[in-house]
Design an enzyme around this catalytic site. Sequence first.
Site, PDB file in Angstrom:
ATOM      1  N   LEU B  76       0.799  -1.233   0.000  1.00 41.08           N
ATOM      2  CA  LEU B  76       0.000   0.000   0.000  1.00 41.08           C
ATOM      3  C   LEU B  76       0.828   1.278   0.000  1.00 41.08           C
ATOM      4  O   LEU B  76       0.423   2.281   0.587  1.00 41.08           O
ATOM      5  CB  LEU B  76      -0.960   0.017   1.207  1.00 41.08           C
ATOM      6  CG  LEU B  76      -2.071  -1.025   1.231  1.00 41.08           C
ATOM      7  CD1 LEU B  76      -2.894  -0.894   2.507  1.00 41.08           C
ATOM      8  CD2 LEU B  76      -2.978  -0.911   0.013  1.00 41.08           C
ATOM      9  N   CYS B 133      -6.175  -6.224   1.343  1.00 38.41           N
ATOM     10  CA  CYS B 133      -4.787  -6.214   0.896  1.00 38.41           C
ATOM     11  C   CYS B 133      -4.014  -7.220   1.749  1.00 38.41           C
ATOM     12  O   CYS B 133      -3.972  -7.095   2.964  1.00 38.41           O
ATOM     13  CB  CYS B 133      -4.164  -4.828   1.042  1.00 38.41           C
ATOM     14  SG  CYS B 133      -2.442  -4.828   0.517  1.00 38.41           S
ATOM     15  N   GLY B 220      -2.711 -11.844 -11.989  1.00 35.76           N
ATOM     16  CA  GLY B 220      -2.418 -12.219 -13.371  1.00 35.76           C
ATOM     17  C   GLY B 220      -3.226 -13.435 -13.819  1.00 35.76           C
ATOM     18  O   GLY B 220      -4.018 -13.991 -13.059  1.00 35.76           O
ATOM     19  N   GLY B 246      -9.357 -10.394 -12.161  1.00 34.46           N
ATOM     20  CA  GLY B 246      -8.428 -11.486 -11.862  1.00 34.46           C
ATOM     21  C   GLY B 246      -7.899 -12.051 -13.166  1.00 34.46           C
ATOM     22  O   GLY B 246      -8.521 -12.907 -13.778  1.00 34.46           O
TER      23      GLY B 246
END
Lengths: 273, 306
Positions: B76, B133, B220, B246
């Site tokens: 972050l 996160c 990815g 995603g």
Amino acid sequence: MLKKERRKMRVRAQIVEHLKIGRAYYLLGLHAPEIARTAEAGQFINIRCAETLDPLLRRPFSFYSIDRDAGIIKILYEVKGRGTEILSKYKVGDFLDIMGPLGRGIDELDNGGIQVILLGGGVGGAPMAALAEKLHECGMRAIRVLLGASTMDRLIPFDVFKSLGIEVSAATEDGSLGYKGFVTDLLKKQLEKFERKDCLVYACGPKEMLKAAAEICRNKGVKCIVLMDALMACGVGACQGCALKVRDEDGVETYVRVCTEGPNFDAREVVWE
Amino acid sequence: MSIEVDLSIDIAGIKMQNPVITASGTFGFGLDYLHYYDVNKLGAVVVKSITKNKREGNPPPRIIETPAGLLNSIGLANPGIDFFIKEVIPQMDSIRIPVIVSIAGDEIEEYVELASRLDKQDRVAALELNISCPNVKKGGLEFSTSAEQVEKLTVSVRKATSLPIIVKLSPNVTDIVEIAQAAAAGGAHALSLINTVLGMVIDVKMRKPVLGNKKGGLAGPAIRPIAVRMVWDVSQAVDIPVIGMGGICTAEDALQFIMAGASAVAVGTWNFVNPTAPLDIIDGLKEFCIKEGVKDIKELIGCSWK
């Protein structure tokens, strides 16, 4: 921060030259006039080496040479992993998807009359060739190049420097060519000959070499600019992946992006970990 | 070729000309890619997560490539809300599409403060709550794995702002549907999923994890099937729209998410490889609709449930 002009480009560039150099390196020439027009020594391009999803990311390479008139840029690279392995298979006439010019170019050239030392370790010598061309173009003649490698096969070619009339000294760890030992030993000897305020060192190579060069220069009070390498994802400043720890004048440590705030930094700012 | 296809979508009052947006953390503040194309052709942009105070982020290495994926532990890194409002928002003049601001914090109070400050910013179209996160020690995972905490957080942020609230869900949970329902119960206007999947890569020569933070979030194409499955499960279990993401690289990938139930899709990691991919995806969606005789892309949302 926000520049209106679109100086960064993504283009399909045709390969005009692709040669194996010595045992370890490849020289890749690309016809990319849009990029060559604004490219500066010290900047880099991000190449998509594979059309497939694996390896996924682009690979960054700094400029080895920039020919604005011909619209040709060159990189010198070493096959280190799968991305560069795939890249090495491309042939003259093929096209590559490239982004650039990325990062900050080297702009600290305005101190007239100084002695410049270009220090390159292994393939890290590549950006020194572009820098030598630029310095020469700016009329600077007091340039010395110090190149180091583990063995002579891993020294980058001298021809770019020689053609500019620049003297090259080499060091190899095994003594196969030039001085036997580290190139930073040559730097130390060289610096003993100069007044500190009249000298500027640019260095690129393995981190340990840069760290040693930074220390030698600091002890001599000589300014040293290092070109840093980092694992990168985007290359344009968006992902914050290529973080480098730096320390400002007040001793405050922060992270900066090698791709955007760099790749060149004053060695005194870098926190060598 | 004069067939008109309607690609527009309204998500909780966020009017988008098409359903293709950029995923938080992969597009900076929307400014880094202005050099490459006309960002205003997108549906919306989601800017990198903002926290109350500046965050330096995690020690490098922060990224490592994996098979068809990218493991990251950025942590972050961001300049904080003061800088964002003072310095970044004024630079967004050239962005005319909706700007969705991602916010993150360690405590509910931090999210509330961020929400109430951004509430006053005309440039902000919506907030995305980054509760998931995986790269921050405190907060992050605690919020995202507890249905009760997610509901409480959503309720609190709703009270602080009239902006639409999108809750971004983590895949690193036992039952993502339970968390999604909690966010909806708390008053979320939309959900976005998935965030990165916790992972690790070990350097066998050094005998230690590659990333400075040891663990990271995998993104990815490698995670795409996981994301499609989760969008399929969540979108059928809640009444609020879902933004799917995603590993989206192509229009076909985007269509998978839409057919799984997503009302919009976000391009993330692929921006790094192909910055103009979102535009190609918009064109591809239009082309698909023309070919298949679909007049309104909304017809395709969740069409694979049957």
